[in-house]
Design a protein around this motif. Structure first.
Motif, PDB file in Angstrom:
ATOM      1  N   SER A  36       0.837  -0.683   0.286  1.00  5.50           N
ATOM      2  CA  SER A  36       0.231  -0.160   0.050  1.00  5.50           C
ATOM      3  C   SER A  36       0.951   1.263  -0.090  1.00  5.50           C
ATOM      4  O   SER A  36       0.374   2.098   0.387  1.00  5.50           O
ATOM      5  CB  SER A  36      -0.687  -0.226   1.367  1.00  5.50           C
ATOM      6  OG  SER A  36      -0.390  -0.136   2.535  1.00  5.50           O
ATOM      7  N   GLY A  37       2.097   0.932  -0.035  1.00  5.83           N
ATOM      8  CA  GLY A  37       3.286   2.133  -0.109  1.00  5.83           C
ATOM      9  C   GLY A  37       3.992   2.447  -0.812  1.00  5.83           C
ATOM     10  O   GLY A  37       3.538   2.364  -1.792  1.00  5.83           O
ATOM     11  N   LEU A  38       5.070   3.429  -1.277  1.00  9.95           N
ATOM     12  CA  LEU A  38       5.589   3.637  -1.796  1.00  9.95           C
ATOM     13  C   LEU A  38       6.028   3.194  -2.929  1.00  9.95           C
ATOM     14  O   LEU A  38       6.509   3.390  -4.340  1.00  9.95           O
ATOM     15  CB  LEU A  38       6.603   4.691  -1.559  1.00  9.95           C
ATOM     16  CG  LEU A  38       7.981   4.609  -1.017  1.00  9.95           C
ATOM     17  CD1 LEU A  38       8.712   5.201  -1.410  1.00  9.95           C
ATOM     18  CD2 LEU A  38       7.842   4.085   0.295  1.00  9.95           C
ATOM     19  N   TYR A  39       6.337   1.485  -2.877  1.00 15.30           N
ATOM     20  CA  TYR A  39       7.606   0.895  -3.159  1.00 15.30           C
ATOM     21  C   TYR A  39       5.888  -0.506  -4.003  1.00 15.30           C
ATOM     22  O   TYR A  39       6.163  -1.353  -3.837  1.00 15.30           O
ATOM     23  CB  TYR A  39       8.002  -0.297  -2.554  1.00 15.30           C
ATOM     24  CG  TYR A  39       9.493   0.669  -1.755  1.00 15.30           C
ATOM     25  CD1 TYR A  39       9.693   1.593  -2.899  1.00 15.30           C
ATOM     26  CD2 TYR A  39       9.992   0.399  -0.608  1.00 15.30           C
ATOM     27  CE1 TYR A  39      11.054   2.105  -1.994  1.00 15.30           C
ATOM     28  CE2 TYR A  39      10.086   1.148  -0.233  1.00 15.30           C
ATOM     29  CZ  TYR A  39      11.292   2.616  -0.986  1.00 15.30           C
ATOM     30  OH  TYR A  39      12.626   3.163  -0.747  1.00 15.30           O
ATOM     31  N   ALA A  72       1.376 -10.495   2.831  1.00 17.74           N
ATOM     32  CA  ALA A  72       1.753  -9.587   4.029  1.00 17.74           C
ATOM     33  C   ALA A  72       1.710  -8.161   3.823  1.00 17.74           C
ATOM     34  O   ALA A  72       3.327  -8.358   3.313  1.00 17.74           O
ATOM     35  CB  ALA A  72       2.140 -10.118   5.934  1.00 17.74           C
ATOM     36  N   ASP A  73       1.630  -7.065   4.264  1.00 16.09           N
ATOM     37  CA  ASP A  73       1.973  -5.232   4.012  1.00 16.09           C
ATOM     38  C   ASP A  73       3.098  -5.371   5.115  1.00 16.09           C
ATOM     39  O   ASP A  73       2.284  -5.224   6.374  1.00 16.09           O
ATOM     40  CB  ASP A  73       0.924  -4.785   3.940  1.00 16.09           C
ATOM     41  CG  ASP A  73       1.043  -3.652   3.464  1.00 16.09           C
ATOM     42  OD1 ASP A  73       2.382  -3.053   3.381  1.00 16.09           O
ATOM     43  OD2 ASP A  73       0.279  -2.195   3.424  1.00 16.09           O
ATOM     44  N   HIS A  74       3.848  -4.843   4.824  1.00 17.39           N
ATOM     45  CA  HIS A  74       4.565  -4.412   6.290  1.00 17.39           C
ATOM     46  C   HIS A  74       4.537  -3.364   6.403  1.00 17.39           C
ATOM     47  O   HIS A  74       5.317  -2.692   7.323  1.00 17.39           O
ATOM     48  CB  HIS A  74       5.767  -4.869   5.863  1.00 17.39           C
ATOM     49  CG  HIS A  74       6.820  -4.024   4.568  1.00 17.39           C
ATOM     50  ND1 HIS A  74       6.616  -3.084   4.508  1.00 17.39           N
ATOM     51  CD2 HIS A  74       8.164  -5.146   4.093  1.00 17.39           C
ATOM     52  CE1 HIS A  74       7.418  -2.739   3.271  1.00 17.39           C
ATOM     53  NE2 HIS A  74       8.294  -4.116   2.614  1.00 17.39           N
ATOM     54  N   LEU A  75       3.803  -2.762   5.513  1.00 17.29           N
ATOM     55  CA  LEU A  75       4.015  -1.238   6.044  1.00 17.29           C
ATOM     56  C   LEU A  75       4.839  -0.240   6.029  1.00 17.29           C
ATOM     57  O   LEU A  75       5.187   1.237   6.312  1.00 17.29           O
ATOM     58  CB  LEU A  75       2.809  -0.378   6.978  1.00 17.29           C
ATOM     59  CG  LEU A  75       1.692  -1.257   7.200  1.00 17.29           C
ATOM     60  CD1 LEU A  75       0.855  -1.192   8.354  1.00 17.29           C
ATOM     61  CD2 LEU A  75       1.097  -1.198   5.714  1.00 17.29           C
ATOM     62  N   ASN A  76       5.921  -0.757   5.378  1.00 20.25           N
ATOM     63  CA  ASN A  76       7.591  -0.050   5.249  1.00 20.25           C
ATOM     64  C   ASN A  76       8.614  -0.079   6.831  1.00 20.25           C
ATOM     65  O   ASN A  76       8.789   1.370   7.388  1.00 20.25           O
ATOM     66  CB  ASN A  76       7.526   1.120   4.457  1.00 20.25           C
ATOM     67  CG  ASN A  76       7.083   1.020   3.279  1.00 20.25           C
ATOM     68  OD1 ASN A  76       8.140   0.138   2.718  1.00 20.25           O
ATOM     69  ND2 ASN A  76       6.500   1.563   2.835  1.00 20.25           N
ATOM     70  N   LYS A  77       7.622  -0.764   7.245  1.00 24.17           N
ATOM     71  CA  LYS A  77       8.273  -0.681   9.185  1.00 24.17           C
ATOM     72  C   LYS A  77       8.640  -1.941   9.641  1.00 24.17           C
ATOM     73  O   LYS A  77       8.361  -3.239   9.191  1.00 24.17           O
ATOM     74  CB  LYS A  77       7.145  -0.380   9.985  1.00 24.17           C
ATOM     75  CG  LYS A  77       6.399   0.798  10.098  1.00 24.17           C
ATOM     76  CD  LYS A  77       4.658   0.551  11.194  1.00 24.17           C
ATOM     77  CE  LYS A  77       4.150   2.302  10.699  1.00 24.17           C
ATOM     78  NZ  LYS A  77       2.997   1.866  11.405  1.00 24.17           N
TER      79      LYS A  77
END
Length: 401
Positions: A36-39, A72-77
């Protein structure tokens, strides 16, 4: 009576066999992605799709176990990435982890996999630390890294007289490594770095950073970032007139076909960039792309193509080893050359680096393009041994010297 007993025994045995088969656990591969983020365009749903395509093309099962891809989505964290990896390996029965887009999140997940002696394959992240200080016996860095990107792009530009640089770098592991590696290439080739500035991840305003780059008078402004940051920087540099009126050359040190599509050829034309894969290289890449595009309505990025290739390579090794145990599977993965639509004569070295040819492209002018996604002109094919860090220079403790 004997016939009745025999029939009952046969039924019981059949039921037991059926129950055993039903209880056979699926072989799960866990994809940790930026959904869902910039990548997201670089990996995301496209990487999940590529992994599922590889599982299907392999036949859908291995060693009598159905192959499942969970994402799974790591949300860039980084902390979330570590928690996801821990849950996948400890609670969800995942046998190996793939992709882990972005370097900070990859480094975090790598620690979890190493502690559990599980295979982890990186497709989206670029930090060279993954096959150097952070290498492990079951770690594979598959698609690209900061050394190869810097080496292929930086060397070509300096050789063409673009010998002064200023960097706009994302302020995390990947951006720092990409700037460092490109600086080494530029200076070794006789060029100079006139300065650099760090920017926050996923920033929306590059104006102050671009002003610093503009005032440096450097011939090249190197973008040591990726995804949405690269797209935003290129668009805002065009608004500033950095390239057309200012005469400076913009060099995205890591750009994907999805980035160029977002920017558009009017703005991106003339950019010089390195890639590990391009959908229109040959008949094999085009055939894979056609199938991928039917599902996603987009062409694959190099990271997504690498996911497909690496999942197939892993599954072939599992089948040949007759087990999912990491040691024998990784041994076969390293011994077996990789020949598919992604790479020819690719191989995984002892440091976990998968070495293969890289490509130098120039972005086409709008008048040269036949349509959407027809974005690149091939300038050079760089052999694996020239593109990637030499093994003797590796800082991986597994490399014997």
């Amino acid at each position: 009576m004997k016939k009745i007993i025999s029939g009952l025994l046969a039924s019981a045995m059949a039921f037991a066999a059926t129950s055993a088969m039903a209880q056979t656990k699926p072989l799960k591969l866990g994809a940790i992605l930026d959904m869902s983020g910039l990548y997201a365009d670089i990996t995301g749903v496209g990487s999940e799709t590529a992994a599922k395509m590889a599982a299907e093309d392999f036949g859908g099962e291995v060693l009598g176990r159905k192959i499942e891809i969970i994402a799974a989505d790591h949300l860039n964290k980084a902390d979330l990435s570590a928690n996801i990896a821990r849950d996948m390996l400890d609670n969800q029965g995942v046998e190996a982890i793939i992709d882990v887009a972005a370097s900070a999140t990859a480094l975090a997940a790598s620690e979890i996999a190493r502690a559990r002696n599980k295979i982890i394959i990186f497709n989206g992240p670029g930090s060279i630390r993954l096959s150097n200080e952070a290498c492990g016996p079951y770690t594979v860095h598959y698609v690209f890294d900061t050394y190869a990107q810097a080496n292929v792009t930086g060397l070509a530009t300096v050789k063409n007289g673009l010998d002064t640089w200023f960097f706009l770098s994302a302020d995390y592991a990947f951006g720092q490594d990409l700037e460092k590696d490109t600086t080494a290439v530029v200076t070794k080739a006789g060029g100079k770095v006139l300065g650099s500035v760090k920017h926050p991840l996923n920033t929306s305003d590059f104006s102050s950073f671009l002003l610093q780059a503009q005032s440096s008078k450097a011939k090249v402004v190197g973008l040591a970032n990726a995804g949405g940051d690269t797209i935003t920087a290129i668009k805002q540099a065009a608004e500033f007139g950095l390239t057309r009126s200012g005469g400076q050359k913009l060099s995205p040190l890591l750009a994907f076909i999805s980035d160029i599509d977002s920017v558009g050829l009017d703005t991106a034309q003339g950019l010089i960039l390195a890639e590990a894969f391009y959908w229109d290289l040959n008949d094999e890449t085009r055939a894979f792309t056609k199938r991928f595009q039917e599902r996603t309505k987009r062409v694959p990025t190099s990271a997504q193509a690498g996911v497909y290739s690496s999942v197939l390579h892993y599954l072939k090794a599992v089948k040949a080893a007759g087990t999912t145990d990491s040691a024998p599977v990784m041994k076969l993965m390293k011994e077996t050359p990789i020949n598919d639509m992604f790479a020819k004569n690719g191989r995984i070295r002892e440091d976990g680096r998968m070495v293969h040819d890289m490509y130098l492209f120039e972005v086409k002018k709008p008048s040269e393009s036949k349509g959407r996604w027809d974005d690149y002109k091939l300038l050079a094919t760089v052999p694996a041994e020239q593109a990637f860090q030499p093994l003797e220079a590796s800082r991986c403790p597994l490399v014997k010297k």
